[in-house]
Enzyme design. Structure first.
Site, PDB file in Angstrom:
ATOM      1  N   ASP A  86     -10.743   2.115  -3.488  1.00 12.05           N
ATOM      2  CA  ASP A  86     -11.292   1.865  -2.150  1.00 12.05           C
ATOM      3  C   ASP A  86     -12.812   1.913  -2.179  1.00 12.05           C
ATOM      4  O   ASP A  86     -13.459   1.583  -1.189  1.00 12.05           O
ATOM      5  CB  ASP A  86     -10.788   2.926  -1.158  1.00 12.05           C
ATOM      6  CG  ASP A  86      -9.436   2.539  -0.568  1.00 12.05           C
ATOM      7  OD1 ASP A  86      -9.003   1.390  -0.773  1.00 12.05           O
ATOM      8  OD2 ASP A  86      -8.822   3.390   0.098  1.00 12.05           O
ATOM      9  N   ASP A 132       0.832  -1.212   0.000  1.00  5.02           N
ATOM     10  CA  ASP A 132       0.000   0.000   0.000  1.00  5.02           C
ATOM     11  C   ASP A 132       0.863   1.257   0.000  1.00  5.02           C
ATOM     12  O   ASP A 132       2.072   1.211   0.250  1.00  5.02           O
ATOM     13  CB  ASP A 132      -0.914  -0.036   1.239  1.00  5.02           C
ATOM     14  CG  ASP A 132      -2.250   0.646   1.005  1.00  5.02           C
ATOM     15  OD1 ASP A 132      -2.333   1.506   0.099  1.00  5.02           O
ATOM     16  OD2 ASP A 132      -3.200   0.334   1.736  1.00  5.02           O
TER      17      ASP A 132
HETATM   18  C1  GLA Z   1      -5.756   1.977   2.151  1.00  2.05           C
HETATM   19  C2  GLA Z   1      -6.136   0.824   1.247  1.00  2.05           C
HETATM   20  C3  GLA Z   1      -7.186  -0.019   1.905  1.00  2.05           C
HETATM   21  C4  GLA Z   1      -6.693  -0.522   3.242  1.00  2.05           C
HETATM   22  C5  GLA Z   1      -6.248   0.635   4.110  1.00  2.05           C
HETATM   23  C6  GLA Z   1      -5.557   0.155   5.367  1.00  2.05           C
HETATM   24  O1  GLA Z   1      -6.795   2.862   2.288  1.00  2.05           O
HETATM   25  O2  GLA Z   1      -6.561   1.293   0.011  1.00  2.05           O
HETATM   26  O3  GLA Z   1      -7.560  -1.102   1.079  1.00  2.05           O
HETATM   27  O4  GLA Z   1      -5.639  -1.434   3.040  1.00  2.05           O
HETATM   28  O5  GLA Z   1      -5.331   1.486   3.415  1.00  2.05           O
HETATM   29  O6  GLA Z   1      -5.133   1.200   6.151  1.00  2.05           O
END
Ligand code: GLA
Length: 750
Positions: free
Chosen positions: A571, A509
């Site tokens: 997301d 990430d």
């Molecule tokens: C980001 C990612 C999510 C999740 C969060 C965790 O927003 O896109 O899918 O993994 O971080 O903090």
């Protein structure tokens, strides 16, 4: 050779409209039609359906573009309208590598501050080489050939005598994929320092005419939104200054004829293989040519070159199709699947996964995680992913303002480390199979929370600009991955975990953009460092499936795909929003590269409630299908559907990851969006068909398929059999019930 008129010395406006012949040396037919063809200093890069042609102007040494479009095997010399005015010939021709300061007033591909401070350049042809295959780009992701004949390369060497700076333009052609690739290397052959302030990887002038431009714009939770607008006189462009490719714009451009549609008409596609700040410029000049260029963003460049030093640009791919925007997409998809993604999983079916994030967020301990894994296995899921929240001791990651950088399992949550949990999880057997459950883990390796042991120990590792405040996003700072010690730290941290536990998957990430930097050039140095990290880890752990993520699709770009075969698309897991995001993203990116999950309703981002079947069918269009929920929150009826959904996923996933995509109805045009995936050999297909709004007293229109063999016969859902001609010319009709209804239809060549 350009015949030059005397320059304008008086009031002669409107006087002369001569058409003088640009004496393009000879109009000989290409000796062969495939790959690189050189005739003197005339060059052609030919594909099965594309030709990219240019030549050296004998008088000026400039490279002049003759054609980028459908396949032709000879060049018709171009008549250049001549008129006296402020714009000299150099500003009236289609140039391959427009430099700055000599009368071409359009946007330049290169701007160099020479040792003496001038920004004038005068690049002229010096020589060329034809190279077998395609050389690797040092330190940068790049397309590659697999077999003899996949790709061939032409390098044109340009030189500026006044500054002693060399520019090598490396062109490759993938003939079967109608793709031309270019990168530029600048070498300082002089005695003083120079600064590269601007460098486009690809620059082309398309002929006089009208074009529309298409790009993907967005923001967090609404990535991949297609925008189409008319190219007008003047400059229009987009890019990213976030340090990464970003949610805001994607390093992708398509130019199309005004009447081009999804399935018909001329379309050009351009894609920069890069993960950092980029710039796309489109300019229609006074002569009506449309200049398109893609490259490093000048705001984040200022790259110093000492004597003997070089800078290589990322590469840019350009494709052309007469089969509309869909034609361009399919070329990119095949190229990326087969000649960009290096992972062994690139064209492998992906395991159905369950990710803990939307189900539990930070609210868990070891037994809750094990229970979730157990429930996943009972549903038939094959890969369980533990998302954020498992690490940090002095500053536990139980909330999003602490712990990033401290990649050790949190002892309160996992008293014996991750090892025992991983062993227990991977001992579970997925229902309806003999497969053991695989284990995956979340990391955000490039970031650091000020609340972390790492930051307290190495505050200088975080990107900063002197004493300017280090501004936070999501309570985090960015590590300076340009520093070798930071690269080594990331490599060591991940290697420690991956080398000691049976981890099959990593979600990588990246949850913020870059703000303060010590120098502009740090942005590109960061990318080179990051690519070194990716390359090292991929080579060290070839059996780990890596998924990219950046607050969703904030770093969904072709550079990432070299190392990670899949990316978390957004997301926003709301199925209606996802149709737009996934269809948009698929303009450039193969469906195999898209992560798509089913989450609970009401959706946590939009509050919308959509039936499980529709949510699942939308997510099944992504190569990495999964769930992101706590099964305990499912109704009995929904829960009962899941084994069937997983069975379907496993049946169709090989076609999704390896097949060609035909977007039949677009969500922006139709209440019945539809997409057909066909295996590369055309023998198997899967059709996704959706009804968004309910209709009453109105039949759904026939849905005409595409891409089939008209003469072949196809079985539809194992029952009726029709010819390809019938399915493409007449189509299929289905009855839908109410809002958010959907069908998945299997097609097989009889
Ligand atoms: C980001 C990612 C999510 C999740 C969060 C965790 O927003 O896109 O899918 O993994 O971080 O903090």
């Amino acid at each position: 050779m350009t015949s030059r008129l005397p320059s304008n010395k008086g009031l002669v406006s409107g006087l002369i409209a001569l058409a003088s012949l640009l004496a393009t040396p000879t109009a000989a037919q290409d000796a062969s039609t495939g790959g690189v063809v050189v005739n003197g200093t005339n060059f052609a890069l030919n594909g099965d359906h594309v030709s990219y042609r240019f030549h050296v102007d004998e008088e000026t040494g400039d490279l002049i573009n003759d054609h980028f479009g459908g396949l032709v095997t000879e060049t018709v010399p171009m008549l250049t309208p001549k008129s006296q005015g402020w714009v000299e010939d150099i500003g009236r021709v289609k140039r391959e590598f427009p430099d700055l300061g000599r009368g071409d007033f359009r946007v330049p591909a290169v701007r160099i501050q020479q040792t003496a401070g001038y920004t004038v350049s005068d690049f002229r042809y010096r020589s060329h080489d034809v190279v077998k295959g395609k050389p690797a780009l040092p330190g940068l992701p790049a397309t590659f050939g697999r077999e003899d004949g996949d790709v061939s390369t032409l390098v044109v060497h340009m030189y500026d005598n006044y500054s002693s700076v060399a520019a090598d333009l490396t062109y490759s052609v993938f003939p079967k994929l109608d793709a031309i690739v270019r990168s530029v290397n600048i070498t300082n052959e002089g005695k003083g320092n120079i600064t590269i302030e601007r460098l486009a990887s690809f620059s082309v002038d398309l002929p006089y005419g009208d074009y529309d431009m298409i790009e993907l714009k967005g923001d967090w939770a609404r990535e991949g939104m297609k925008v189409r607008r008319k190219v007008d006189y003047g400059t229009q462009g987009f890019g990213s200054t976030t340090g990464y490719s970003s949610h805001l714009h994607n390093p992708f451009l398509s130019l199309v004829a005004p009447d081009t549609t999804e399935s018909r008409g001329e379309a050009w596609g351009f894609s920069l293989i890069y993960t950092g700040s980029f710039a796309v410029d489109v300019e229609k000049g006074s002569q009506g040519f449309t200049r398109a260029m893609l490259g490093l963003n000048p705001y984040h460049l200022s790259w110093n070159l000492g004597p003997g030093e070089s800078l290589t640009s990322p590469e840019c791919v350009a494709t052309y199709s007469e089969k509309g925007i869909g034609g361009v997409s399919r070329l990119f998809h095949r190229l990326f699947r087969n000649h960009l993604m290096k992972s062994k999983f690139a064209v492998e079916p992906r395991p159905v996964l369950l990710n803990s994030w939307e189900g539990l967020f930070f609210d868990y301990n070891e037994s809750r995680i094990y229970n979730l894994a157990q429930e996943s296995a009972e549903l038939g899921v094959k890969l369980f992913v533990l998302d954020d929240g498992w690490f940090g001791n002095e500053y536990p990651r139980v909330i999003d303002n602490a712990g990033l950088g401290d990649w050790q399992a949190n002892k309160d949550r996992f008293p014996n480390g991750l090892g025992p949990l991983v062993d227990q999880v991977t001992a579970l057997t997925a229902a309806n199979s003999s497969d053991k459950l695989q284990f995956g883990l979340w990391f955000e390796p490039e970031m650091v929370n000020p609340n972390s042991t790492l930051y307290k120990t190495h505050p200088d590792w975080a990107l900063h600009a002197g004493d300017y405040p280090r501004t936070l996003t999501r309570s985090e700072l960015v590590l300076n991955v340009a520093l070798p010690e930071v690269q080594d730290f990331i490599i060591a941290s991940l290697s420690d975990i991956l080398g000691n536990a049976s981890v099959s998957y990593v979600k990588w990430d990246n949850n913020r953009a870059i703000h303060e930097m010590p120098r502009d050039g740090t942005a590109h140095a960061y990318m080179l460092g990051l690519y070194r990290v990716f390359e090292t880890l991929m080579t060290r752990f070839p059996d780990v499936l890596f998924e990219g993520c950046a607050s969703g699709g904030g770093r969904f770009d072709p550079g990432i795909l070299q190392y990670f075969p899949q990316v978390w698309t957004s997301d926003d897991t709301d199925a209606l929003q996802r149709i737009y995001t996934q269809f948009g993203t698929s303009l450039l990116y193969p469906p195999s590269s898209m992560g798509a999950h089913v989450s609970v309703v009401p959706n946590q981002q939009t509050g919308r409630t959509i039936p499980l079947q529709f949510r699942a069918h939308i997510a099944l269009m992504g190569g990495s299908f999964g769930f992101e929920l706590d099964p305990a929150e499912l109704s009995d009826a929904d829960r009962a559907q899941i084994p069937g959904i997983i069975k379907l996923a496993e049946e169709i996933n090989p076609i999704i990851v390896k097949g060609d995509l035909w977007r039949l109805n677009l969500p922006e045009d139709s209440n019945w969006p539809a997409a057909l995936y066909l295996s590369e050999d055309g023998s198997k297909g899967v059709l996704f068909y959706f009804q968004v709004r309910s209709t009453y007293n109105q039949p759904t229109p026939y849905l005409r398929l595409q891409g089939l063999d008209p003469a072949a016969r196809y079985t539809v859902n194992g029952t009726d059999t029709y010819s390809g001609a019938t399915l493409m010319r007449m189509g299929l009709q289905y009855r839908f019930q109410g809002e958010y209804d959907s069908k998945v239809v299997l097609i097989e060549k009889a």
